[in-house]
Design a protein around this motif. Structure first.
Motif, mmCIF file in Angstrom:
data_model
loop_
_atom_site.group_PDB
_atom_site.id
_atom_site.type_symbol
_atom_site.label_atom_id
_atom_site.label_comp_id
_atom_site.label_asym_id
_atom_site.label_seq_id
_atom_site.Cartn_x
_atom_site.Cartn_y
_atom_site.Cartn_z
ATOM 1 N N THR A 176 0.733 -1.152 0.008
ATOM 2 C CA THR A 176 0.048 0.236 0.118
ATOM 3 C C THR A 176 0.713 1.351 0.022
ATOM 4 O OG1 THR A 176 -1.881 -1.143 0.991
ATOM 5 C CG2 THR A 176 -1.857 1.218 1.139
ATOM 6 N N PHE A 177 1.951 1.297 0.843
ATOM 7 C CA PHE A 177 2.698 2.474 1.017
ATOM 8 C C PHE A 177 3.620 2.583 -0.508
ATOM 9 C CE2 PHE A 177 1.341 2.734 5.285
ATOM 10 C CZ PHE A 177 1.252 4.208 5.430
ATOM 11 N N THR A 178 3.994 1.551 -0.851
ATOM 12 C CA THR A 178 4.841 1.579 -2.087
ATOM 13 C C THR A 178 3.862 2.286 -3.455
ATOM 14 O OG1 THR A 178 6.127 -0.192 -1.628
ATOM 15 C CG2 THR A 178 6.022 0.315 -3.833
ATOM 16 N N GLU A 179 2.613 1.609 -3.383
ATOM 17 C CA GLU A 179 1.704 2.234 -4.359
ATOM 18 C C GLU A 179 1.221 3.739 -4.097
ATOM 19 O OE1 GLU A 179 -1.360 -0.620 -4.250
ATOM 20 O OE2 GLU A 179 -0.180 -2.218 -5.524
ATOM 21 N N SER A 180 1.478 4.254 -2.990
ATOM 22 C CA SER A 180 0.931 5.524 -2.477
ATOM 23 C C SER A 180 2.341 6.471 -2.418
ATOM 24 C CB SER A 180 0.737 5.556 -1.318
ATOM 25 O OG SER A 180 -0.595 4.615 -1.080
ATOM 26 N N GLY A 181 3.465 6.087 -3.314
ATOM 27 C CA GLY A 181 4.527 7.094 -3.503
ATOM 28 C C GLY A 181 5.425 7.255 -2.371
ATOM 29 N N PHE A 182 5.691 6.148 -1.733
ATOM 30 C CA PHE A 182 6.686 5.770 -0.814
ATOM 31 C C PHE A 182 7.930 4.629 -1.216
ATOM 32 C CE2 PHE A 182 3.093 7.746 1.688
ATOM 33 C CZ PHE A 182 3.821 8.531 2.554
ATOM 34 N N THR A 183 9.070 4.967 -0.744
ATOM 35 C CA THR A 183 10.261 4.017 -0.712
ATOM 36 C C THR A 183 9.697 3.159 0.656
ATOM 37 O OG1 THR A 183 11.815 5.286 0.318
ATOM 38 C CG2 THR A 183 11.655 4.921 -2.317
ATOM 39 N N VAL A 184 9.762 2.052 0.859
ATOM 40 C CA VAL A 184 9.545 1.325 1.770
ATOM 41 C C VAL A 184 10.628 0.215 2.587
ATOM 42 C CG1 VAL A 184 7.770 -0.484 3.068
ATOM 43 C CG2 VAL A 184 7.226 1.186 1.338
ATOM 44 N N ALA A 185 10.991 0.491 3.595
ATOM 45 C CA ALA A 185 12.013 -0.363 4.291
ATOM 46 C C ALA A 185 11.507 -0.938 5.582
ATOM 47 C CB ALA A 185 13.347 0.468 4.532
ATOM 48 N N VAL A 186 12.178 -1.747 6.088
ATOM 49 C CA VAL A 186 11.449 -2.617 7.325
ATOM 50 C C VAL A 186 12.743 -3.160 7.978
ATOM 51 C CG1 VAL A 186 10.881 -4.967 6.268
ATOM 52 C CG2 VAL A 186 9.538 -4.025 8.375
ATOM 53 N N ARG A 187 12.657 -3.277 9.374
ATOM 54 C CA ARG A 187 13.382 -4.054 10.334
ATOM 55 C C ARG A 187 12.824 -4.475 11.444
ATOM 56 N NH1 ARG A 187 17.931 -1.360 13.691
ATOM 57 N NH2 ARG A 187 16.867 -3.082 15.001
ATOM 58 N N PRO A 188 13.153 -5.462 12.134
ATOM 59 C CA PRO A 188 12.683 -5.994 13.655
ATOM 60 C C PRO A 188 12.911 -4.867 14.536
ATOM 61 C CG PRO A 188 14.599 -7.121 13.024
ATOM 62 C CD PRO A 188 14.235 -6.514 11.801
ATOM 63 N N LEU A 189 12.019 -4.529 15.364
ATOM 64 C CA LEU A 189 12.129 -3.717 16.392
ATOM 65 C C LEU A 189 13.468 -4.181 17.208
ATOM 66 C CD1 LEU A 189 11.121 -1.134 18.462
ATOM 67 C CD2 LEU A 189 10.138 -3.152 19.866
ATOM 68 N N ASP A 190 13.662 -5.469 17.431
ATOM 69 C CA ASP A 190 14.697 -6.166 18.067
ATOM 70 C C ASP A 190 15.179 -5.510 19.441
ATOM 71 O OD1 ASP A 190 16.814 -8.197 18.360
ATOM 72 O OD2 ASP A 190 18.174 -6.858 17.054
ATOM 73 N N LEU A 191 14.103 -5.284 20.358
ATOM 74 C CA LEU A 191 14.444 -4.538 21.576
ATOM 75 C C LEU A 191 15.540 -4.937 22.423
ATOM 76 C CD1 LEU A 191 12.859 -2.545 23.184
ATOM 77 C CD2 LEU A 191 11.806 -4.487 24.713
ATOM 78 N N ASP A 192 16.377 -3.911 22.709
ATOM 79 C CA ASP A 192 17.759 -4.370 23.513
ATOM 80 C C ASP A 192 17.455 -3.939 24.816
ATOM 81 O OD1 ASP A 192 17.576 -1.292 22.960
ATOM 82 O OD2 ASP A 192 19.515 -1.305 22.719
ATOM 83 N N ALA A 193 16.522 -4.135 25.605
ATOM 84 C CA ALA A 193 16.182 -3.792 27.007
ATOM 85 C C ALA A 193 15.636 -4.954 27.677
ATOM 86 C CB ALA A 193 15.323 -2.610 27.129
ATOM 87 N N PHE A 194 15.964 -5.146 28.931
ATOM 88 C CA PHE A 194 15.117 -6.274 29.714
ATOM 89 C C PHE A 194 13.653 -5.727 29.645
ATOM 90 C CE2 PHE A 194 19.444 -6.840 31.286
ATOM 91 C CZ PHE A 194 19.440 -8.142 31.573
ATOM 92 N N MET A 195 12.777 -6.865 29.611
ATOM 93 C CA MET A 195 11.181 -6.515 29.776
ATOM 94 C C MET A 195 10.831 -7.372 30.821
ATOM 95 S SD MET A 195 10.387 -4.579 27.270
ATOM 96 C CE MET A 195 8.608 -4.655 27.461
ATOM 97 N N PRO A 196 9.925 -6.681 31.751
ATOM 98 C CA PRO A 196 9.289 -7.175 32.905
ATOM 99 C C PRO A 196 8.488 -8.538 32.406
ATOM 100 C CG PRO A 196 9.176 -4.709 32.997
ATOM 101 C CD PRO A 196 9.460 -5.259 31.526
ATOM 102 N N VAL A 197 9.023 -9.688 33.410
ATOM 103 C CA VAL A 197 8.224 -10.851 32.861
ATOM 104 C C VAL A 197 7.050 -10.856 33.815
ATOM 105 C CG1 VAL A 197 8.217 -13.367 33.168
ATOM 106 C CG2 VAL A 197 10.016 -12.005 32.320
#
Length: 227
Positions: A176-197
């Motif tokens: 959708t964003f490609t067809e709407s006039g954007f270049t599109v890139a993606v990456r995992p968030l890959d959170l680099d922090a401790f998350m409470p369990v």
């Protein structure tokens, strides 16, 4: 079903609405660290779906910007954001159209907004109109049909959300964003922090679900407006 023009708050439970900012802060910091240049002093920022304004406050405190607008359809959340902004050069507005703000931005951000939108093409066109040529829109998305937790989360979120939710795949967003006039890139968030369990969490019944979600399922899209 169409998205309502305005609502009072996103979450039916006021306590959960208030707790959202603290829970999202590690994610916002990661978004800033991997997607924002070091100097924003001359930049204008849009936060689409700002809720109570926590992202823009965090961003300004880490990397001060020239000015920003937070936009959201939740009236009480926007009022709360305005009370909390302090000295920061931020304006909060109730609405769902970035184009209606009548200005262009250097950067735009959203966190878990895309799955709440029934019409991705309309949103992409709206964001294109609000960004300068070369401007970037960074959108965090973990609520999508390619996520391993989405079947469970869809039911849980439906029980607490004030508006309907929608099933979008990563491919559908990118197309959708490609067809709407954007270049599109993606990456995992890959959170680099401790998350409470939280033992017994309905969202993460197993720790491995939490680890997988933040390292693989939750992604950051970067949409850059083409001429």
């Amino acid at each position: 079903m169409l998205r309502p023009s305005t609502i009072a708050t996103w979450n039916r439970n006021p306590a959960d609405e208030e707790a959202m900012g603290a829970a999202h802060a590690p994610i916002w910091r990661r978004m800033v660290d991997v997607s924002v240049p070091h100097d924003l002093s001359g930049s204008t920022i849009l936060d689409y779906g700002c809720n109570q304004g926590g992202f823009l406050r965090l961003l300004y405190d880490r990397q001060p910007f020239k000015s920003a607008v937070g936009l959201d359809i939740a009236r009480e959340s926007v009022a709360r954001a305005d009370l909390l902004k302090g000295h920061r050069p931020i304006e909060y507005r109730v609405g769902d159209s970035a184009a209606d703000l009548g200005r262009t931005f250097d950067f735009a951000f959203s966190h878990e907004v895309l799955y709440l939108l029934p019409d991705l093409a309309r949103h992409a066109a709206d964001m294109r109109s609000a960004l300068r040529i070369g401007g970037a829109y960074v959108a965090a998305m973990g609520c999508h049909t390619d996520s391993s937790v989405w079947p469970r989360w869809r039911q849980l979120i439906s029980e607490t959300s004030s508006i309907p939710i929608y099933d979008h795949s990563l491919e559908a967003v990118a197309r959708t964003f490609t067809e709407s006039g954007f270049t599109v890139a993606v990456r995992p968030l890959d959170l680099d922090a401790f998350m409470p369990v939280t033992v017994g969490s309905p969202y993460f019944p197993r720790i491995v679900d939490q680890l997988r979600y933040y390292s693989q399922d939750k992604v950051l899209f970067r949409f850059v407006r083409k001429p």
